[in-house]
Write a protein that holds these residues in place. Structure first.
Motif, PDB file in Angstrom:
ATOM      1  N   LEU A 132       8.660  -0.162 -12.039  1.00 24.25           N
ATOM      2  CA  LEU A 132       7.356  -0.183 -11.392  1.00 24.25           C
ATOM      3  C   LEU A 132       7.039  -1.576 -10.853  1.00 24.25           C
ATOM      4  O   LEU A 132       6.554  -1.729  -9.724  1.00 24.25           O
ATOM      5  N   GLN A 133       7.335  -2.607 -11.634  1.00 20.63           N
ATOM      6  CA  GLN A 133       7.059  -3.964 -11.175  1.00 20.63           C
ATOM      7  C   GLN A 133       7.883  -4.337  -9.939  1.00 20.63           C
ATOM      8  O   GLN A 133       7.390  -5.005  -9.029  1.00 20.63           O
ATOM      9  N   GLY A 134       9.145  -3.909  -9.929  1.00 18.19           N
ATOM     10  CA  GLY A 134       9.979  -4.203  -8.774  1.00 18.19           C
ATOM     11  C   GLY A 134       9.407  -3.609  -7.506  1.00 18.19           C
ATOM     12  O   GLY A 134       9.388  -4.253  -6.440  1.00 18.19           O
ATOM     13  N   ILE A 135       8.932  -2.379  -7.580  1.00 15.61           N
ATOM     14  CA  ILE A 135       8.338  -1.726  -6.419  1.00 15.61           C
ATOM     15  C   ILE A 135       7.032  -2.406  -6.015  1.00 15.61           C
ATOM     16  O   ILE A 135       6.758  -2.625  -4.826  1.00 15.61           O
ATOM     17  N   LEU A 136       6.210  -2.779  -7.006  1.00 17.41           N
ATOM     18  CA  LEU A 136       4.933  -3.422  -6.687  1.00 17.41           C
ATOM     19  C   LEU A 136       5.137  -4.771  -6.008  1.00 17.41           C
ATOM     20  O   LEU A 136       4.401  -5.124  -5.075  1.00 17.41           O
ATOM     21  N   GLN A 137       6.132  -5.531  -6.478  1.00 14.22           N
ATOM     22  CA  GLN A 137       6.410  -6.820  -5.846  1.00 14.22           C
ATOM     23  C   GLN A 137       6.811  -6.630  -4.381  1.00 14.22           C
ATOM     24  O   GLN A 137       6.364  -7.367  -3.495  1.00 14.22           O
ATOM     25  N   ALA A 138       7.669  -5.643  -4.128  1.00 15.66           N
ATOM     26  CA  ALA A 138       8.089  -5.378  -2.755  1.00 15.66           C
ATOM     27  C   ALA A 138       6.931  -4.815  -1.924  1.00 15.66           C
ATOM     28  O   ALA A 138       6.776  -5.140  -0.736  1.00 15.66           O
ATOM     29  N   LEU A 139       6.127  -3.991  -2.543  1.00 18.01           N
ATOM     30  CA  LEU A 139       4.988  -3.384  -1.865  1.00 18.01           C
ATOM     31  C   LEU A 139       3.988  -4.445  -1.406  1.00 18.01           C
ATOM     32  O   LEU A 139       3.446  -4.375  -0.293  1.00 18.01           O
ATOM     33  N   LYS A 140       3.774  -5.436  -2.242  1.00 15.03           N
ATOM     34  CA  LYS A 140       2.838  -6.518  -1.923  1.00 15.03           C
ATOM     35  C   LYS A 140       3.235  -7.253  -0.646  1.00 15.03           C
ATOM     36  O   LYS A 140       2.374  -7.702   0.128  1.00 15.03           O
ATOM     37  N   ASN A 141       4.538  -7.345  -0.421  1.00 13.71           N
ATOM     38  CA  ASN A 141       5.046  -8.069   0.748  1.00 13.71           C
ATOM     39  C   ASN A 141       5.412  -7.157   1.917  1.00 13.71           C
ATOM     40  O   ASN A 141       5.976  -7.618   2.911  1.00 13.71           O
ATOM     41  N   SER A 142       5.080  -5.876   1.797  1.00 14.19           N
ATOM     42  CA  SER A 142       5.515  -4.920   2.810  1.00 14.19           C
ATOM     43  C   SER A 142       4.571  -4.829   4.012  1.00 14.19           C
ATOM     44  O   SER A 142       4.948  -4.299   5.060  1.00 14.19           O
ATOM     45  N   HIS A 143       3.340  -5.324   3.850  1.00 15.71           N
ATOM     46  CA  HIS A 143       2.370  -5.221   4.935  1.00 15.71           C
ATOM     47  C   HIS A 143       1.296  -6.292   4.732  1.00 15.71           C
ATOM     48  O   HIS A 143       0.855  -6.514   3.596  1.00 15.71           O
ATOM     49  N   PRO A 144       0.842  -6.967   5.801  1.00 12.89           N
ATOM     50  CA  PRO A 144      -0.171  -8.031   5.653  1.00 12.89           C
ATOM     51  C   PRO A 144      -1.439  -7.568   4.948  1.00 12.89           C
ATOM     52  O   PRO A 144      -2.047  -8.323   4.179  1.00 12.89           O
TER      53      PRO A 144
END
Length: 585
Positions: A132-144
């Motif tokens: 879950l953390q891995g996805i959230l970290q990537a999600l945070k940087n996926s869109h301004p």
């Protein structure tokens, strides 16, 4: 499994299997001690040497063996972070953690679109499952637009970030990934800041408990507060750890004046309280290890009069304290004897011995302030030379980040920094992200970073057959034996593992479908709603200690209202009136 992509299924099954088989306990040491982590406290600071690579090992105990092997192998599993975002896992437990650091881009894209469409934000605790953390970290940087809408933080900061995303980003609802007292606190903090109508959703309709928080919710804790705050001529101040429910904070406030603390500011809180009200009796709870570690810290300072003079205490700890006042504080510190976190409970003599023998000389040692005393002592020893840290999850992350930044500044030196992690294993996701950010900025750096997981052979595996009636139900609500110890500790928090990626997809779907009934099941606990204690709204009473802490953090002094309660002869109202009402809650 519902919406999460099938491509990750094999990874997730492998991870859960490894957790069941692997006997592990991980952790990081270091609490906030005004200046105890700085090299200014000692004449000089040794440089940490480069270390050998560590081969991982799988520590398992046979379910069929009555007396399991309590020995521990000489090498702990680890994750090595190098140039060009490279990550190398050494050992089965580390491999299980590392495989989700690079999440499925399709899952990230699907969640990105869902959050943007529903105008939602997410706050999550550092101890979330690594997937879950891995996805959230990537999600945070996926869109301004998601940069400030996704935050992984400690329990106090989760509420702060929720308020900011409501104020600045206009989010219409918040997903809170943590345990129940966290979602409850996030909702209360939002309400106090004018966002009472912004719903907070948990990951499941089931109760998501916390062994530490629940140790303060029984009659034993109330009885302890009554006993310690009565039959004394001294004013009594209850310093309650933030990781407790609003109900605990409300009932405590009705018994004795109460202020909340975090693992980052607990030392500063008790120092200021005892300086502001010299004869105050400090009642600290419910975290027993943290309380004993605070006492150990004071004992260590008092046992070194040559090093810790009055001048140094006033310079590095508190301007109004001396050796005499520290002794008075130490003697007036009362600690609840029966509360601990199942994760930090893992760090005992076996792990400590291996750390001392094989990792002490060339590693930084980090530990959460909640760990048992043996582990705390190693981290505190190292912190005196700025080679360790004892404190909150944020303190640990900041310490590692600072050390990597300092080492990376010297681009000509080839070096491996090694950190023994003395806290929940899920925090490695945030560490890897921070380290990679630093190394990316220093493109010529030759620094590598190794995060080492201390592993205890106390943790036992369980077979599928044991998962039934006779299974190892060590922690209520957790799959029996999943990385857990017969002593009651776990390498990864079983309660936090009740949060998963599928739940986030489900919440987004329910918001899209306006599923009011389903969403209502995910709201935070409302045990205090509509209730009063001594004519005061119970929810307001529960948030009062948090607001006192906010005041202290802002003004560096106990709020005048709290000081008046401590000094007032009307203190009797705290000691008798709430017994029946508190029981009714």
């Amino acid at each position: 499994m519902n919406r999460y992509l099938l491509s990750s299924l094999s990874k997730r099954l492998t991870f859960k299997s490894t957790c069941r088989e692997f006997s592990a306990a991980s952790g990081l040491l270091k609490p906030y001690v005004p200046s105890l982590s700085s090299s200014s406290l000692m004449p000089s600071s040794k440089s940490s040497s480069t270390g050998k690579g560590m081969a991982g090992s799988r520590l398992m105990s046979s379910a069929a063996t009555a007396a399991y092997d309590q020995s521990i192998q000489s090498e702990f599993p680890s994750i090595v972070i190098g140039a060009n975002n490279s990550v190398e896992a050494q050992g089965s437990f580390a491999e299980a953690q590392a495989q989700f650091l690079d999440p499925d881009p399709e899952a990230v894209a699907a969640l990105r679109d869902g959050l943007l469409e529903t105008n939602m934000g997410i706050v999550a605790h550092y101890y979330m499952d690594v997937e879950l953390q891995g996805i959230l970290q990537a999600l945070k940087n996926s869109h301004p637009d998601l940069k400030e809408r996704i935050h992984i933080a400690d329990s106090l900061a989760m509420g702060d970030f929720a308020v900011k995303m409501c104020k600045n980003q206009g989010v219409e609802s918040v997903i809170c990934l943590g345990v129940d007292f966290m979602s409850e606190s996030v909702q209360a903090i939002l309400s106090k800041n004018g966002f009472a109508n912004t719903p907070v959703y948990r990951a499941t309709e089931n109760h998501i408990g916390c062994s530490l928080a629940e140790s303060a919710e029984g009659d034993l804790y109330k009885a302890w507060l009554h006993k310690m705050s009565t039959n004394t001529q001294q004013p009594a101040l209850h310093v309650v750890y933030i990781n407790t429910s609003l109900e605990t904070k409300a009932i405590s406030s009705s018994i004795v004046p109460t202020i909340t603390c975090t693992s980052s500011n607990v030392l500063a809180t008790i120092l200021q309280a005892s300086a502001q009200i010299p004869d105050v009796r400090i009642l600290y709870g419910p975290d027993t290890y943290m309380g004993y570690n605070l006492r150990t810290l004071l004992d260590t300072l008092l046992a070194n009069p040559i090093e810790w003079t009055d001048e140094k205490i006033q310079s590095n700890l508190h301007p109004q304290h001396t050796r005499a006042t520290l002794k008075e504080l130490r003697d007036n510190l009362e600690i609840f004897p029966s509360g601990n976190c199942v994760v930090h409970h893992m760090f005992g003599n076996e792990v400590v011995q291996t750390v001392r023998e094989n990792y002490y000389d060339d590693c930084y040692v980090t530990a959460h302030l909640e760990v048992p005393g043996e582990m705390f002592e190693i981290a505190m020893e190292k912190s005196l030379n700025d080679e360790g840290v004892v404190g909150s999850t944020s303190d640990i992350l900041n310490f590692i980040t600072r050390k990597v930044e300092d080492a990376s500044a010297n681009v000509n030196e080839e070096r491996r920094l090694k950190f023994v992690l003395g806290t929940e294993a899920g925090m490695v996701t945030a560490i890897v992200d921070k380290v990679q950010q630093v190394l990316k900025q220093q493109t010529q750096s030759k620094v590598e970073v190794e995060v080492i997981f201390p592993v205890s052979s106390e943790a036992v595996m369980s077979t599928e057959e044991e998962q039934g009636e006779a299974g190892l139900a060590i922690v209520p609500g957790a799959g029996g034996g999943e990385g857990c110890s017969t002593a009651g500790g776990c390498a990864t928090c079983p309660f936090m593992k009740m949060n998963d990626v599928d739940a986030v997809f489900d919440i987004i779907d329910m918001v899209k479908a306006t599923d009011e009934f389903g969403l209502a099941q995910l709201l935070p606990p409302t045990r205090l709603k509509g209730k009063q204690i001594n004519g005061v709204d119970a929810t307001d009473l529960g948030t009062q200690p948090i607001m006192y802490m906010r005041g202290f953090m802002s003004d560096k002094a106990l709020p005048a209202e709290l000081e008046q309660k401590l000094l007032s002869s009307a203190g009797d109202m705290y000691q008798e009136a709430p017994k029946e009402q508190a029981a009714a809650l």
